[in-house]
Design a protein around this motif. Structure first.
Motif, PDB file in Angstrom:
ATOM      1  N   GLY A  54       0.815  -1.202   0.000  1.00  0.00           N
ATOM      2  CA  GLY A  54       0.000   0.000   0.000  1.00  0.00           C
ATOM      3  C   GLY A  54       0.851   1.256   0.000  1.00  0.00           C
ATOM      4  O   GLY A  54       0.453   2.290  -0.518  1.00  0.00           O
ATOM      5  N   SER A  55       2.030   1.173   0.592  1.00  0.00           N
ATOM      6  CA  SER A  55       3.008   2.264   0.550  1.00  0.00           C
ATOM      7  C   SER A  55       4.388   1.629   0.445  1.00  0.00           C
ATOM      8  O   SER A  55       4.565   0.453   0.771  1.00  0.00           O
ATOM      9  CB  SER A  55       2.912   3.144   1.804  1.00  0.00           C
ATOM     10  N   ILE A  56       5.360   2.404  -0.006  1.00  0.00           N
ATOM     11  CA  ILE A  56       6.691   1.842  -0.231  1.00  0.00           C
ATOM     12  C   ILE A  56       7.327   1.330   1.055  1.00  0.00           C
ATOM     13  O   ILE A  56       8.137   0.405   1.040  1.00  0.00           O
ATOM     14  CB  ILE A  56       7.606   2.882  -0.925  1.00  0.00           C
ATOM     15  N   THR A  57       6.928   1.928   2.192  1.00  0.00           N
ATOM     16  CA  THR A  57       7.481   1.473   3.472  1.00  0.00           C
ATOM     17  C   THR A  57       7.019   0.066   3.833  1.00  0.00           C
ATOM     18  O   THR A  57       7.634  -0.597   4.661  1.00  0.00           O
ATOM     19  CB  THR A  57       7.075   2.440   4.603  1.00  0.00           C
ATOM     20  N   SER A  58       5.932  -0.384   3.213  1.00  0.00           N
ATOM     21  CA  SER A  58       5.410  -1.731   3.495  1.00  0.00           C
ATOM     22  C   SER A  58       5.827  -2.744   2.447  1.00  0.00           C
ATOM     23  O   SER A  58       5.337  -3.882   2.462  1.00  0.00           O
ATOM     24  CB  SER A  58       3.878  -1.686   3.574  1.00  0.00           C
ATOM     25  N   ALA A  59       6.715  -2.357   1.542  1.00  0.00           N
ATOM     26  CA  ALA A  59       7.109  -3.262   0.461  1.00  0.00           C
ATOM     27  C   ALA A  59       7.760  -4.531   0.999  1.00  0.00           C
ATOM     28  O   ALA A  59       7.497  -5.637   0.511  1.00  0.00           O
ATOM     29  CB  ALA A  59       8.057  -2.547  -0.507  1.00  0.00           C
ATOM     30  N   VAL A  60       8.602  -4.383   2.027  1.00  0.00           N
ATOM     31  CA  VAL A  60       9.310  -5.546   2.552  1.00  0.00           C
ATOM     32  C   VAL A  60       8.360  -6.507   3.286  1.00  0.00           C
ATOM     33  O   VAL A  60       8.655  -7.694   3.424  1.00  0.00           O
ATOM     34  CB  VAL A  60      10.455  -5.080   3.487  1.00  0.00           C
ATOM     35  N   THR A  61       7.199  -6.001   3.711  1.00  0.00           N
ATOM     36  CA  THR A  61       6.218  -6.858   4.382  1.00  0.00           C
ATOM     37  C   THR A  61       5.654  -7.913   3.430  1.00  0.00           C
ATOM     38  O   THR A  61       5.199  -8.972   3.872  1.00  0.00           O
ATOM     39  CB  THR A  61       5.073  -6.000   4.957  1.00  0.00           C
ATOM     40  N   CYS A  62       5.681  -7.620   2.125  1.00  0.00           N
ATOM     41  CA  CYS A  62       5.194  -8.595   1.137  1.00  0.00           C
ATOM     42  C   CYS A  62       5.977  -9.906   1.201  1.00  0.00           C
ATOM     43  O   CYS A  62       5.421 -10.981   0.944  1.00  0.00           O
ATOM     44  CB  CYS A  62       5.322  -8.022  -0.279  1.00  0.00           C
ATOM     45  N   LEU A  63       7.263  -9.817   1.539  1.00  0.00           N
ATOM     46  CA  LEU A  63       8.143 -10.976   1.435  1.00  0.00           C
ATOM     47  C   LEU A  63       7.680 -12.143   2.299  1.00  0.00           C
ATOM     48  O   LEU A  63       7.773 -13.309   1.898  1.00  0.00           O
ATOM     49  CB  LEU A  63       9.576 -10.579   1.808  1.00  0.00           C
ATOM     50  N   ASP A  64       7.180 -11.839   3.497  1.00  0.00           N
ATOM     51  CA  ASP A  64       6.705 -12.906   4.386  1.00  0.00           C
ATOM     52  C   ASP A  64       5.217 -12.806   4.668  1.00  0.00           C
ATOM     53  O   ASP A  64       4.592 -13.811   5.033  1.00  0.00           O
ATOM     54  CB  ASP A  64       7.479 -12.875   5.704  1.00  0.00           C
ATOM     55  N   GLY A  65       4.639 -11.620   4.501  1.00  0.00           N
ATOM     56  CA  GLY A  65       3.215 -11.464   4.765  1.00  0.00           C
ATOM     57  C   GLY A  65       2.349 -12.202   3.762  1.00  0.00           C
ATOM     58  O   GLY A  65       1.387 -12.889   4.131  1.00  0.00           O
ATOM     59  N   TYR A  66       2.685 -12.087   2.478  1.00  0.00           N
ATOM     60  CA  TYR A  66       1.886 -12.753   1.446  1.00  0.00           C
ATOM     61  C   TYR A  66       1.986 -14.273   1.536  1.00  0.00           C
ATOM     62  O   TYR A  66       0.968 -14.969   1.411  1.00  0.00           O
ATOM     63  CB  TYR A  66       2.301 -12.245   0.068  1.00  0.00           C
ATOM     64  N   PRO A  67       3.191 -14.843   1.746  1.00  0.00           N
ATOM     65  CA  PRO A  67       3.238 -16.305   1.958  1.00  0.00           C
ATOM     66  C   PRO A  67       2.408 -16.760   3.142  1.00  0.00           C
ATOM     67  O   PRO A  67       1.811 -17.850   3.101  1.00  0.00           O
ATOM     68  CB  PRO A  67       4.732 -16.563   2.183  1.00  0.00           C
ATOM     69  N   MET A  68       2.344 -15.954   4.215  1.00  0.00           N
ATOM     70  CA  MET A  68       1.484 -16.312   5.349  1.00  0.00           C
ATOM     71  C   MET A  68       0.017 -16.331   4.925  1.00  0.00           C
ATOM     72  O   MET A  68      -0.754 -17.210   5.330  1.00  0.00           O
ATOM     73  CB  MET A  68       1.686 -15.328   6.504  1.00  0.00           C
ATOM     74  N   ALA A  69      -0.387 -15.355   4.096  1.00  0.00           N
ATOM     75  CA  ALA A  69      -1.770 -15.308   3.619  1.00  0.00           C
ATOM     76  C   ALA A  69      -2.084 -16.513   2.743  1.00  0.00           C
ATOM     77  O   ALA A  69      -3.167 -17.104   2.833  1.00  0.00           O
ATOM     78  CB  ALA A  69      -2.007 -14.015   2.849  1.00  0.00           C
ATOM     79  N   GLN A  70      -1.138 -16.880   1.883  1.00  0.00           N
ATOM     80  CA  GLN A  70      -1.357 -18.027   1.001  1.00  0.00           C
ATOM     81  C   GLN A  70      -1.481 -19.339   1.778  1.00  0.00           C
ATOM     82  O   GLN A  70      -2.130 -20.278   1.316  1.00  0.00           O
ATOM     83  CB  GLN A  70      -0.217 -18.124  -0.011  1.00  0.00           C
ATOM     84  N   SER A  71      -0.849 -19.391   2.938  1.00  0.00           N
ATOM     85  CA  SER A  71      -0.929 -20.606   3.751  1.00  0.00           C
ATOM     86  C   SER A  71      -2.107 -20.576   4.723  1.00  0.00           C
ATOM     87  O   SER A  71      -2.193 -21.387   5.641  1.00  0.00           O
ATOM     88  CB  SER A  71       0.372 -20.793   4.538  1.00  0.00           C
ATOM     89  N   GLY A  72      -3.019 -19.597   4.549  1.00  0.00           N
ATOM     90  CA  GLY A  72      -4.216 -19.525   5.383  1.00  0.00           C
ATOM     91  C   GLY A  72      -4.045 -18.764   6.673  1.00  0.00           C
ATOM     92  O   GLY A  72      -4.898 -18.861   7.562  1.00  0.00           O
ATOM     93  N   ARG A  73      -2.952 -17.982   6.802  1.00  0.00           N
ATOM     94  CA  ARG A  73      -2.693 -17.265   8.057  1.00  0.00           C
ATOM     95  C   ARG A  73      -2.716 -15.751   7.840  1.00  0.00           C
ATOM     96  O   ARG A  73      -1.993 -14.994   8.488  1.00  0.00           O
ATOM     97  CB  ARG A  73      -1.347 -17.687   8.644  1.00  0.00           C
TER      98      ARG A  73
END
Length: 506
Positions: free
Chosen positions: A86-105
């Motif tokens: 959503g903002s460039i400061t949250s770009a690094v959150t994609c690295l582990d946040g999205y895999p957590m979402a894909q695994s149902g978390r």
């Protein structure tokens, strides 16, 4: 006792009905903007700036600040659900946040980022409370020599330490400084760079410039970018509670991220983006199993979110106590204060104590509101992400034009915003950063003012800048940053010379 009295004064201001209302509006808008990919806090603050003309300065600053740190909370939502920051400061959150979402978390990831953001902000607010007055008291002894030197250091640091080419950053600072000189010279009363145009006699509007560079340019860029076919994931509230192992992995990264983010936020030219990336790198280095990162590690979302929120809050220390913005967003907030006739600096805390301490205490209120808002409203943000961008962005563009016009009832300002929107888009395509331009625009006139005043005091002698210890330290730091920025260029030049010498010898 004095500190307690100041905190009580600030709490009285922050808990007033009007301050609570505008704090709530600010953090809600900030979260909304943070959730929507590609808009960012600069566009949101620029859009809200004309509204603040009709508000009390304290309420205006509370709302704008709420938008700023609210985007840090909301930015992680799109990162986790859509793999789009959503903002460039949250770009690094994609690295582990999205895999957590894909695994149902996804729910656990969103809950953890909200708590980490709150802890990082809370720690930084304590530092702001403890150190702002100390910094301001030390700066009371500053003369125009020290002010010129430290502002120059801030400009150079912001342009050379930012991502991308240092030379491009420096060129944007110069461009912004020149734009800031357009209008009437406050010393002589003469028109400068107006090209005999009356509409430029007061200079370029900060609102129009900011909305163009960071609002219109972002919208054009996002409209032309291919749309993602990935839809948002569904999140249920009962799935949001972390497990015991998640909490065990949470506390140390949250602490390290808060400490690192607070320290980085105080430095000029760094900001929340650098804090989030550095904290992620630190966690990966200290981890017993680095291979977990990138596959849904709790530490990979905890530390960056704590760091970027801590950096956002601690960035108010140099802005409020010295009048030196650490990044472009702080420069815009500083510009908003100037529009209301308030100049941040060493005397700001004593002359406007109610505003200063009210703003600080509103940080606590705003962060509590964000903690309460983010968890129950996650379902709303998820539905919002389903709105097609080709519908959303034109609506925002219309609001930008209305906001620019309403600031001074000037159609010329609307044209300026659109022109700088195109300029900003071209700058994006050629990797020229817009943030140093805004810093140069806001600080450039102040740098000129202090330079001219210092030269009058020293009878035109530059030696006085180096005879004063603090001024000399700041100027030496500026020189070192310039040499550091020129290092890649010098390496290339020396490398080519050695190749030519070797071929000539052969």
């Amino acid at each position: 006792m004095e500190l307690l009295a100041n905190l009580a004064l600030g709490l009285d201001v922050a808990l007033s009905p009007s301050a609570l209302l505008y704090c709530f509006i600010g953090v809600t808008l900030g979260t909304l903007v943070g959730v929507l990919p590609g808009i960012g806090p600069m566009a949101a603050i620029s859009l809200a700036l004309p509204i603040t003309y009709h508000l009390d300065p304290t309420n205006a600053l509370i709302m704008l600040a709420g938008i700023f740190y609210g985007t840090q909370y909301g930015g992680s939502t799109a990162s986790i659900l859509l793999n789009l920051p959503g903002s460039i400061t949250s770009a690094v959150t994609c690295l582990d946040g999205y895999p957590m979402a894909q695994s149902g978390r996804a729910g656990v990831a969103l809950f953890i980022t909200a708590i980490a953001s709150f802890l990082g902000s809370s720690f930084a607010i304590l530092v702001v409370v403890g150190f702002s007055t100390t910094v301001a008291e030390a700066a009371l002894g500053f003369s125009s020599f020290e002010y010129f030197s430290i502002m120059l250091l801030g400009l150079i640091a912001a342009s050379t330490l930012s991502q991308g080419s240092a030379l491009k950053g420096l060129s944007m600072v110069v461009f912004g400084t020149v734009l800031g000189l357009i209008g009437t010279d406050t010393t002589t009363g003469q028109f400068r760079f107006t090209f005999d145009s009356v509409v430029l006699s007061d200079g370029i509007s900060l609102v129009a410039l900011a909305m163009g560079l960071f609002g219109v340019a972002e919208i054009v860029s996002n409209i032309l970018r291919p749309a993602s076919s990935q839809g948002p994931l569904k999140v249920k509230l009962r799935e949001m509670l972390p497990e015991r192992d998640d909490w065990r992995r949470f506390w140390k990264p949250a602490t390290r991220g808060s400490l690192l983010g607070t320290a980085i936020g105080i430095l000029p030219g760094t900001g929340a983006t650098l804090a989030s990336f550095l904290s992620y790198s630190l966690e990966k280095k200290v981890a017993s199993d680095p291979s977990r990162f990138g596959n849904g590690a709790v530490e990979g979302i905890t530390a960056p979110e704590a760091a970027n929120n801590a950096a956002t809050q601690s960035g108010f220390i140099p802005t409020l106590s010295l009048g030196i913005p650490g990044d472009a967003i702080m420069a815009l907030l500083l510009g908003a204060m100037m529009i209301h006739g308030i100049v941040p600096g060493p005397t700001f805390i004593t002359e406007h104590s109610g505003m200063f301490w009210g703003l600080i205490m509103s940080f606590w209120v705003g962060n509590l509101l964000l903690l309460v808002l983010n968890i129950p409203l996650i379902g709303v943000w998820v539905k919002l992400l389903s709105i097609p961008y080709h519908i959303l962005y034109p609506c925002i563009l219309v609001l930008i034009c209305i906001g620019v016009y309403s600031a001074q009832n000037s159609t010329f300002d609307v044209l300026v915003a659109l022109v700088f929107g195109l300029i900003g888009y071209v700058m994006q395509q050629y990797k020229y950063p817009a943030a140093p331009l805004l810093l140069g625009f806001v600080l450039g006139p102040l740098v000129e003012e202090h330079l001219r005043r210092a030269m009058l005091l020293s009878n035109g002698s530059f030696a006085e800048f180096f005879l004063r210890p603090l001024s000399a330290v700041f100027l030496i730091g500026t020189l070192l940053l310039l040499l550091l920025a020129m290092r890649p260029w010098l390496t290339r030049v020396l490398g080519r010379r050695q190749v030519r010498d070797a071929s000539g010898a052969a």
